[in-house]
Design an enzyme around this catalytic site. Structure first.
Site, mmCIF file in Angstrom:
data_model
loop_
_atom_site.group_PDB
_atom_site.id
_atom_site.type_symbol
_atom_site.label_atom_id
_atom_site.label_comp_id
_atom_site.label_asym_id
_atom_site.label_seq_id
_atom_site.Cartn_x
_atom_site.Cartn_y
_atom_site.Cartn_z
ATOM 1 N N GLU A 317 -43.646 -22.393 130.691
ATOM 2 C CA GLU A 317 -42.685 -23.167 129.909
ATOM 3 C C GLU A 317 -43.062 -24.632 129.905
ATOM 4 O O GLU A 317 -43.097 -25.284 128.866
ATOM 5 C CB GLU A 317 -41.270 -22.990 130.493
ATOM 6 C CG GLU A 317 -40.202 -23.757 129.749
ATOM 7 C CD GLU A 317 -40.060 -23.284 128.309
ATOM 8 O OE1 GLU A 317 -39.695 -22.117 128.112
ATOM 9 O OE2 GLU A 317 -40.329 -24.069 127.388
ATOM 10 N N ASP A 321 -44.221 -26.800 126.613
ATOM 11 C CA ASP A 321 -43.470 -27.980 126.171
ATOM 12 C C ASP A 321 -44.388 -29.201 126.044
ATOM 13 O O ASP A 321 -44.365 -29.915 125.038
ATOM 14 C CB ASP A 321 -42.343 -28.297 127.167
ATOM 15 C CG ASP A 321 -41.254 -27.230 127.165
ATOM 16 O OD1 ASP A 321 -41.145 -26.484 126.180
ATOM 17 O OD2 ASP A 321 -40.511 -27.137 128.163
ATOM 18 N N SER A 614 -38.604 -21.969 122.513
ATOM 19 C CA SER A 614 -39.109 -22.897 123.529
ATOM 20 C C SER A 614 -40.161 -23.833 122.976
ATOM 21 O O SER A 614 -40.323 -24.943 123.472
ATOM 22 C CB SER A 614 -39.791 -22.099 124.642
ATOM 23 O OG SER A 614 -38.890 -21.616 125.549
ATOM 24 N N ASP A 655 -36.377 -26.210 103.506
ATOM 25 C CA ASP A 655 -35.484 -25.059 103.558
ATOM 26 C C ASP A 655 -36.316 -23.781 103.744
ATOM 27 O O ASP A 655 -37.239 -23.534 102.975
ATOM 28 C CB ASP A 655 -34.690 -25.001 102.242
ATOM 29 C CG ASP A 655 -33.516 -24.056 102.321
ATOM 30 O OD1 ASP A 655 -33.270 -23.491 103.400
ATOM 31 O OD2 ASP A 655 -32.842 -23.894 101.284
#
Ligand SMILES: *[C@@H]1O[C@H](CO)[C@@H](O)[C@H](O)[C@H]1NC(C)=O
Ligand SMILES: *[C@@H]1O[C@H](CO)[C@@H](O)[C@H](O)[C@H]1NC(C)=O
Ligand SMILES: *[C@@H]1O[C@H](CO)[C@@H](O)[C@H](O)[C@H]1NC(C)=O
Ligand SMILES: *[C@@H]1O[C@H](CO)[C@@H](O)[C@H](O)[C@H]1NC(C)=O
Ligand SMILES: *[C@@H]1O[C@H](CO)[C@@H](O)[C@H](O)[C@H]1NC(C)=O
Ligand SMILES: *[C@@H]1O[C@H](CO)[C@@H](O)[C@H](O)[C@H]1NC(C)=O
Ligand SMILES: *[C@@H]1O[C@H](CO)[C@@H](O)[C@H](O)[C@H]1NC(C)=O
Ligand SMILES: *[C@@H]1O[C@H](CO)[C@@H](O)[C@H](O)[C@H]1NC(C)=O
Ligand SMILES: *[C@@H]1O[C@H](CO)[C@@H](O)[C@H](O)[C@H]1NC(C)=O
Ligand SMILES: *[C@@H]1O[C@H](CO)[C@@H](O)[C@H](O)[C@H]1NC(C)=O
Ligand SMILES: *[C@@H]1O[C@H](CO)[C@@H](O)[C@H](O)[C@H]1NC(C)=O
Ligand SMILES: *[C@@H]1O[C@H](CO)[C@@H](O)[C@H](O)[C@H]1NC(C)=O
Length: 697
Positions: A317, A321, A614, A655
């Site tokens: 993780e 990041d 994440s 969008d």
């Protein structure tokens, strides 16, 4: 009358007959209905008691309006963030409350009364006799049969009728603070580990079993050299920093002197550490302009530790990041907040709260003792407590207000609304609001399991399908995402064959090879639709009616219990014919989205593809950080709570109109024109976002 939550899952409804037993002029304020089995009542207490009276705070009902006043682009007060002291002052108990309670204490012969720093508590010492007379009660000693610890408590206490309205609650009182084990509570479901399924690397957790409901989906490392870092034709297979920059039109940062007050904050917990060797490999292969050994500032909270020394404990993780955020923000710094000592990070009885309160305590000292929704401070057995006497425990006291919050905090952790006590969620949500008033933006990953939680077979803790109700088919929204004062980031991907030069190369993510990974989204069962989102949700239902039956019902505003005690079946049945599977009245999630699949990373010395919302979250956070950098450079404040601006200006996002977020035996919701509960308003368009925010005060 008030609800008293007894730990261990028993709900003590304040007895209606209580006032019958109250002395003349007094009313019963709190009463414990059930005696937790863990505690043995001993003889009458003796000696001196450290008393604290939590005062009823004002203005909580106006908190939402305060935040909108300075974060809505049409407001005259846009961007006029408050200081921490202004926030404390706005929500402190009224002068009348403080004076009335002080007068009562004085008239009762109590001396040495002090008002706490955050103005929410009156504290004093009293003999047991004084306290019993004051509160028309009897204190006994209670023994914790597990630890042998003894503490004083009463079964009920009373207040003069004119005092009751000013008091939240009093300690020592009816609470027995070391609660019964999780096993006897609503969490009576074994927490299991996910991450070992085919195609993923198991997280090394010292046999800790944990329900990870966010988190990187790391594929097996690939042998051989990684891909060509500047080749944009591979973005449908591998997302490199060049692909992210091209997708969202993010120019390389041209900063020569980054603002010292604008480091990007990233939250880590649960043994997720960064590793310098992996960072260096990543820079060398993908971002040669970032110098070798560039690394984040590690802020370690309550024994936390952010960095590892290249071992198997390194955290995918944290690496994910950093490897997404650095290419966008460098040469600006990144600050990693790593919470909780190793004992708690590896605790087998995972509390499911990820240490968010540990972070909030550390960046806002007033939160440590802040009361709201009849909760104060950290909740035993849900939050770590310090000093921690365990092996490798942090033996200092809880760290309160030791760090200034960064302008942006990216958090890729979370769970489901149904698994966290409502009062706990609401108090924490209010804290996100209060920090929003101070200009701090919280960005949360919206979840990786679509409209439900993971199935039990994939490590979920919410029953066989991860969905609710007797038929296990009711959608299960994520926590803390449904809090209206944070920005939730959903996941998108470039599917094979799509070229990033297309007008909209991305669709909602769905990856069956990674535990059916799909973008977390849906509608809260607790929080109503916030004003800034009302138009977007109304348009979604009007133009893109989902094909499922629904209900229109929210948990009662005064509910404090763990959510499942409210009986989701009853909630869903309370409207329509009882077949509804999603709520039409709740706050919608996510708000925005960004790419979150096939991400190029170096983890544990090897090239690997990773992903998850994440990954989406640090991308969006890093973009807001760049916007803050330019706002600060022209003397403006940080963007703070971003949602009201984003919903008022959807044109600054791409969008996303294809894909859905399957779960609960359904295809989930469909992405559609305009906002949708899969990809929110869409993915970032950096130049347009920058121009918009530079044009705001
Ligand atoms: C975990 O919880 C169980 C059940 O409450 C308890 O027996 C056990 O001691 C706990 N383990 C730790 C390490 O706290
Ligand atoms: C990498 O891709 C770029 C852009 O497509 C190309 O110019 C370059 O020659 C490629 N490098 C290698 C080593 O293939
Ligand atoms: C993507 O489109 C560009 C420009 O039209 C083109 O040069 C390139 O070859 C295309 N790449 C792929 C993989 O189709
Ligand atoms: C630096 O980049 C920003 C966009 O991030 C742009 O607005 C600015 O004009 C650039 N400054 C210079 C000196 O190139
Ligand atoms: C980045 O962090 C390093 C290490 O704390 C510090 O020396 C440097 O001044 C920081 N840079 C900025 C721009 O804040
Ligand atoms: C950073 O913030 C401090 C106050 O918190 C202020 O004194 C200082 O001038 C700021 N620095 C910059 C570069 O804005
Ligand atoms: C980066 O730094 C490490 C440790 O200082 C060193 O071992 C390595 O050779 C360096 N790599 C490069 C590409 O300079
Ligand atoms: C607390 O921890 C520190 C560092 O681990 C250690 O030196 C100290 O002796 C400990 N204190 C107590 C009271 O256990
Ligand atoms: C219940 O209502 C839903 C619409 O909310 C409808 O689709 C469904 O057919 C109804 N079921 C019954 C048994 O009436
Ligand atoms: C919650 O509020 C409702 C309506 O205001 C009331 O009927 C109910 O008794 C309250 N519940 C509790 C447990 O206080
Ligand atoms: C908290 O307690 C107060 C005072 O007893 C009560 O008026 C209020 O309704 C309670 N709040 C919630 C959310 O239960
Ligand atoms: C939940 O509500 C349903 C419908 O009202 C009811 O049939 C069921 O008995 C309730 N279950 C519990 C555990 O209260």
């Amino acid at each position: 009358m008030r609800i008293v939550q007894i730990f261990g899952g028993l709900l003590g409804l304040a007895a209606a007959a209580a006032s019958a037993s109250a002395p003349p002029g007094y009313v019963q304020h709190e009463k414990r209905e059930h005696q937790p089995a863990r505690w043995t009542k001993l003889e009458r207490a003796r000696g001196i008691l450290p008393m604290r009276i939590g005062l009823v705070q004002t203005n909580l009902d106006r908190a939402h309006d305060h935040l909108m006043d300075l974060s809505h682009p049409d407001s005259a007060n846009y961007g006029k963030h408050w200081t921490a002291q202004q926030v404390i002052d706005a929500f402190k108990p009224s002068q009348n409350t403080v004076q009335t309670v002080q007068q009562w204490l004085e008239d009762s012969g109590i001396t040495g009364v002090t008002l706490s720093d955050n103005k929410a508590w009156l504290a004093f010492h009293a003999t047991v006799e004084q306290a019993e007379k004051l509160l028309r009660t009897e204190y006994h000693e209670y023994e914790d049969v597990h630890t042998g610890g003894v503490l004083p408590a009463c079964d009920q206490y009373h207040l003069p009728r004119h005092i009751q309205q000013h008091v939240d609650y009093i300690t020592p009182g009816i609470k027995l603070l070391a609660p019964e084990g999780i096993a006897s509570s609503s969490h009576d479901i074994p927490l299991t580990k996910r991450g070992d399924s085919e195609g993923e690397i198991g997280l090394h957790r010292n046999s800790k079993s944990v329900a990870r409901t966010r988190g990187p989906h790391v594929r097996k490392p690939k042998a051989g050299p990684p891909v060509n870092a500047s080749d944009l034709s591979i973005c449908d297979q591998v997302i490199t920093p060049a692909c992210v920059a091209a997708l969202y039109h993010i120019p390389m940062s041209n900063l020569t002197s980054p603002n010292a007050n604008n480091s990007l904050g990233i939250f880590e917990a649960e043994i997720q550490f960064w590793d310098q060797t992996d960072l260096n490999l990543f820079y060398a292969n993908f971002t040669p302009t970032i110098p070798n050994n560039t690394h984040p500032i590690s802020l370690n909270i309550d024994g936390g530790r952010a960095q590892t020394n290249y071992s198997d404990e390194g955290g995918p993780e944290s690496m994910l990041d950093l490897e997404l955020a650095y290419p966008i923000v460098y040469p600006q710094n990144i600050t990693v907040y790593n919470v909780d000592d190793i004992h708690y990070q590896t605790w087998p009885n995972d509390t499911y709260t990820w240490g968010f309160n540990t972070l909030l305590d550390a960046i806002d000292g007033s939160y440590c003792t802040f009361s709201a929704y009849n909760e104060t401070g950290n909740l035993a057995n849900w939050d770590p407590t310090y000093p921690d006497p365990a092996f490798q425990g942090y033996n200092g006291t809880l760290q309160c207000g030791i760090f200034k919050p960064t302008n942006i905090i990216s958090l890729s952790y979370g769970g489901q609304e149904v698994d966290v006590p409502i009062a706990y969620q609401k108090r924490q949500c209010l804290e996100f609001l209060k920090l929003g008033l101070q200009g701090v933006s919280f960005l949360f990953a919206s979840g990786d399991s679509g409209v439900g939680n993971y199935a039990a077979s994939a490590g979920g803790i919410d029953g066989p399908t991860g969905c609710l109700g007797p038929n296990y088919n009711i959608f299960n929204p994520t926590w803390p995402n449904t809090c209206p004062y944070i920005t939730n980031v959903g996941g998108t991907k470039v599917y094979p064959g799509h070229n990033i030069t297309e007008a909209q190369p991305e669709s909602a993510v769905y990856d069956p090879s990674a535990s059916n990974y799909s973008s977390g989204g849906g509608f809260s069962n607790i929080y109503p639709i916030p004003s800034y989102q009302a138009g977007a949700i109304a348009t979604y239902f009007a133009d893109h009616e989902p094909q499922y039956p629904y209900y229109c019902s929210l948990a009662p505003a005064n509910a404090t219990t763990p959510y499942d005690l409210l009986n989701i079946t009853a909630l869903a049945a309370s409207d329509g014919n009882g077949t509804g599977i999603y709520n039409r009245l709740g706050r919608g999630v996510p708000d925005v989205s960004a790419n979150g699949d096939n991400i190029a990373t170096f983890i544990k010395g090897a090239f690997a593809l990773s992903g998850g919302t994440s990954a989406s979250t640090p991308i969006f956070a890093a973009i807001l950080n760049r916007i803050n950098e330019e706002r600060l450079a022209v003397g403006k404040g940080p963007v703070g709570f971003a949602n009201p601006v984003l919903y008022a200006h959807p044109e600054v996002l791409n969008d996303v109109v294809n894909g859905s977020n399957p779960a609960c035996g359904t295809e989930g919701f469909r992405a559609a024109k305009g906002w949708d509960p899969v990809t929110g308003l869409g993915t970032p368009r950096f130049p347009e976002m920058l121009e918009l925010w530079l044009g705001l005060p």
